[in-house]
Design an enzyme around this catalytic site. Sequence first.
Site, PDB file in Angstrom:
ATOM      1  N   HIS A 120     105.213  75.781 119.284  1.00  0.00           N
ATOM      2  CA  HIS A 120     104.292  75.284 118.330  1.00  0.00           C
ATOM      3  C   HIS A 120     104.463  76.019 116.948  1.00  0.00           C
ATOM      4  O   HIS A 120     105.119  76.946 117.034  1.00  0.00           O
ATOM      5  CB  HIS A 120     102.817  75.457 118.733  1.00  0.00           C
TER       6      HIS A 120
ATOM      7  N   HIS B 242     103.712  68.211 120.353  1.00  0.00           N
ATOM      8  CA  HIS B 242     103.521  67.132 119.687  1.00  0.00           C
ATOM      9  C   HIS B 242     104.545  65.899 119.754  1.00  0.00           C
ATOM     10  O   HIS B 242     105.393  66.099 120.617  1.00  0.00           O
ATOM     11  CB  HIS B 242     103.086  67.224 118.304  1.00  0.00           C
TER      12      HIS B 242
ATOM     13  N   GLU C 121     104.833  69.739 111.845  1.00  0.00           N
ATOM     14  CA  GLU C 121     105.069  70.713 113.140  1.00  0.00           C
ATOM     15  C   GLU C 121     105.859  69.849 114.145  1.00  0.00           C
ATOM     16  O   GLU C 121     106.882  70.546 114.881  1.00  0.00           O
ATOM     17  CB  GLU C 121     103.596  70.896 113.678  1.00  0.00           C
TER      18      GLU C 121
ATOM     19  N   GLU D 218     102.994  80.170 119.174  1.00  0.00           N
ATOM     20  CA  GLU D 218     102.667  79.962 117.883  1.00  0.00           C
ATOM     21  C   GLU D 218     103.669  80.486 116.923  1.00  0.00           C
ATOM     22  O   GLU D 218     103.448  81.794 116.449  1.00  0.00           O
ATOM     23  CB  GLU D 218     101.124  80.022 117.276  1.00  0.00           C
TER      24      GLU D 218
END
Length: 267
Positions: free
Chosen positions: A154, A62, A99, A232
């Site tokens: 992430h 992101h 995030e 993750e």
Amino acid sequence: MGAFLTGSAVLATLAALSVACAGAVPAVREAKAPAASAAADPSPTGRGGPLAGKVVVIDPGHNGGNAAHREEIDRLVDVITGRKPCNTIGTQTRAGYPEHAFTWDVASRLKPLLEEMGAKVVLTRPDDKGVGPCITERAAIGNEARADAVVSIHGDGAAASGHGFHVIMPGLIAGHNDAIIRPSRRLGLAIRKAYRVGTRMPYATYAGRDGLQTRTDLGGLNLSKRPAVFVECGNMRNSRDAARMSKPAFRERIATSLAAGLRQYLR
């Protein structure tokens, strides 16, 4: 905050993590994220170390400017198995820790650890203030750098009842990514082991199996021609995971664990 572990201290910590199977985890110091360098600008080469000659691409998921540029990041791009948004905003903890900031902080901590071991490191974005880049561009950065390993960082946004971490590996898309399936799995296994030992975070209770998942819908994996995985690092919507991921000392521990996994894979 304290300084990064450097020199022999870094190597000793990473060496301990790379061979550990159980028991106490070496302590790490809180650290301040370093100043950003240009996206895709490699770190200096020519230094010795266990990863000398290796190229690692770190992809912090992101970006901080995505939310203000929805039209740009929402446009669809081809990921072989379908069309997906160019990029997304990402999730955040209930307290508002986003995030994109988490992934940038971890990436900024991981980069100097890998450089200390001699690796050339490329980041897919230069800071946490921009927009994108698209998932297609992120994959292209790893391909063009001829990366020996690509790690996309992430934090998950799953239901609050789920907790733990998992590593996502590319699934086979015949005729497109055949060559990276086996090395990506080896990379995923090395990262999973080092992350579990170094952070003591449990495997995800809500996705994958034993901390591993295979997917064919992620552009960053589908379009990669180099060994690649997504990590993750925890579920940011789960209160316990969020509390840990919000602490600088734990993010330093994440970075040290990822570095140990990369060292194990690349040695």
